[in-house]
Design a protein around this motif. Structure first.
Motif, mmCIF file in Angstrom:
data_model
loop_
_atom_site.group_PDB
_atom_site.id
_atom_site.type_symbol
_atom_site.label_atom_id
_atom_site.label_comp_id
_atom_site.label_asym_id
_atom_site.label_seq_id
_atom_site.Cartn_x
_atom_site.Cartn_y
_atom_site.Cartn_z
ATOM 1 N N VAL A 135 55.389 1.750 52.112
ATOM 2 C CA VAL A 135 54.946 2.908 52.883
ATOM 3 C C VAL A 135 55.028 4.135 51.988
ATOM 4 C CG1 VAL A 135 55.352 4.325 54.935
ATOM 5 C CG2 VAL A 135 55.812 1.861 55.014
ATOM 6 N N ARG A 136 53.990 4.969 52.033
ATOM 7 C CA ARG A 136 53.990 6.197 51.237
ATOM 8 C C ARG A 136 53.539 7.360 52.131
ATOM 9 N NH1 ARG A 136 51.566 4.199 47.343
ATOM 10 N NH2 ARG A 136 49.467 4.951 47.750
ATOM 11 N N PRO A 137 54.472 8.063 52.775
ATOM 12 C CA PRO A 137 54.113 9.155 53.680
ATOM 13 C C PRO A 137 53.613 10.393 52.929
ATOM 14 C CG PRO A 137 56.355 8.336 54.083
ATOM 15 C CD PRO A 137 55.916 7.814 52.751
ATOM 16 N N VAL A 138 53.019 11.307 53.677
ATOM 17 C CA VAL A 138 52.575 12.580 53.111
ATOM 18 C C VAL A 138 53.811 13.403 52.722
ATOM 19 C CG1 VAL A 138 50.477 12.570 54.514
ATOM 20 C CG2 VAL A 138 52.512 13.754 55.343
ATOM 21 N N PRO A 139 53.676 14.358 51.797
ATOM 22 C CA PRO A 139 54.844 15.157 51.397
ATOM 23 C C PRO A 139 55.498 15.920 52.546
ATOM 24 C CG PRO A 139 53.104 15.371 49.774
ATOM 25 C CD PRO A 139 52.507 14.616 50.924
ATOM 26 N N ASP A 140 54.739 16.241 53.587
ATOM 27 C CA ASP A 140 55.316 16.983 54.710
ATOM 28 C C ASP A 140 56.200 16.116 55.605
ATOM 29 O OD1 ASP A 140 54.340 19.558 54.177
ATOM 30 O OD2 ASP A 140 52.387 19.078 55.027
ATOM 31 N N TYR A 141 56.157 14.804 55.428
ATOM 32 C CA TYR A 141 57.096 13.936 56.143
ATOM 33 C C TYR A 141 58.356 13.831 55.283
ATOM 34 C CZ TYR A 141 59.097 9.947 58.600
ATOM 35 O OH TYR A 141 59.944 9.126 59.309
#
Length: 340
Positions: A135-141
């Motif tokens: 999983v690779r979330p957005v930087p804001d997560y």
């Protein structure tokens, strides 16, 4: 085991099609942690080009949406694997994105994030039983601890972000002197926003550059053109620099909410003009005219590329790669990283 909707501490988790409360894209646009690749159309395009099955998970507390988490199921060598984003397409970020959490105090906000993530991981385990998950979330997560508590390995990654809110002159003055000089270069060139033809030219240039370096490159003109044609207008913006009637270089930018992303392009060229600087500046100035607040340069991990990106005076931001698997499937992660 067949799983439809599961309950986790008061939060219902299931595929978006199993709820009739909200449209998926409406939820995506309401989340401050979502990105352009969360759109339903983008998920479908990723699934088609990655030969994967997409599971658009959503969580509700009653009828209040608490988060979305699209996951792609793939099978290789008889093993099921789960990815978010889809593998091999150089998609920068995806993963979970929360809704209606900023109104909560810290304790409740953290508890909701934990319950939502645990519920999604429970759904994934029971429905897919993957041998490897990434999983690779957005930087804001920012709060990835629920994954860490679920025995995921957490790898810190980096990107650069240029603040566009001060305005054109102040943003330009924050650049290094050579970047400013390059942007002010006089010459017979044209930087413009194009369409499928420009997409094909830009991707071809990047592929040729990777071939020269004997590196794999999983992005195709067909994949990007499908995104361009199916996503909302302005979500995919192919910028090209034309010199003497030929496309000398370019960049495919993506836009969502308050951020424009420097996604694919910027291949090395043999022109005398500073093509990449001129294209980056055109993307930034056009974005400022539309009121966009940030330019994410998408990646600050490769040492040889950081010098170019750092000259735009960006902020260094972290994001995360989260993965879990057996010894055998963990070895696949190195292959996946190369595919990116």
């Amino acid at each position: 085991m067949s799983v439809t909707i599961i309950e986790n501490d008061g939060i219902s988790i299931g595929r978006a099609t199993e709820f009739d409360h909200h449209d998926w894209n409406d939820l995506v646009e309401r989340s401050p942690q979502a990105g352009v690749f969360h759109y339903r159309e983008s998920l479908e395009v990723q699934a088609d080009h990655a030969d994967a099955t997409v599971h658009p998970l959503v969580g509700y507390k009653g009828q209040e949406p608490v988060g979305v988490f699209p996951v792609f199921e793939t099978r290789k060598g008889g093993m099921t694997m789960a990815f978010s984003p889809a593998p091999g397409l150089w998609v920068s970020y995806l993963g979970p994105a929360l809704l209606n959490h900023r109104k909560l105090k810290r304790r409740k906000r953290e508890r909701r994030n934990k319950r939502f993530v645990r519920g999604c991981l429970d759904w994934i385990d029971r429905r897919l039983n993957p041998k490897f998950t990434q999983v690779r979330p957005v930087p804001d997560y920012r709060d990835v601890r629920p994954f860490e508590w679920a025995d995921f390995d957490v790898q810190v990654r980096h990107t650069y972000s240029v603040d566009l809110t001060p305005g054109e002159e102040d943003v330009l003055m924050s650049f290094s002197s050579d970047a400013r000089n390059n942007i002010r270069t006089d010459g017979d060139y044209r930087v413009y926003e194009g369409g499928p033809d420009e997409i094909a030219a830009i991707i071809s240039q990047v592929r040729s550059r990777h071939d020269e370096q004997d590196e794999s490159y999983g992005v195709t003109p067909e994949f990007v053109t499908d995104l361009y044609e199916r996503l909302p207008d302005g979500a995919v913006r192919p910028y090209a620099c034309e010199i003497d009637g030929e496309i000398a270089g370019g960049m495919i930018a993506l836009e969502f909410g308050d951020t424009v992303y420097r996604w694919q392009g910027g291949a090395k060229h043999d022109r005398d003009l500073p093509v990449n600087d001129l294209v980056d500046w055109a993307i930034m100035t056009d974005a400022m005219d539309r009121g966009v607040e940030r330019y994410d340069l998408v990646g600050a991990n490769e040492e040889r590329l950081c010098g170019y990106k750092a000259k735009f005076g960006p902020e260094l931001r972290s994001h995360y790669t989260l993965q879990q698997g057996t010894r055998v499937t963990n070895a696949l992660s190195s292959v996946y990283q190369k595919l990116r």
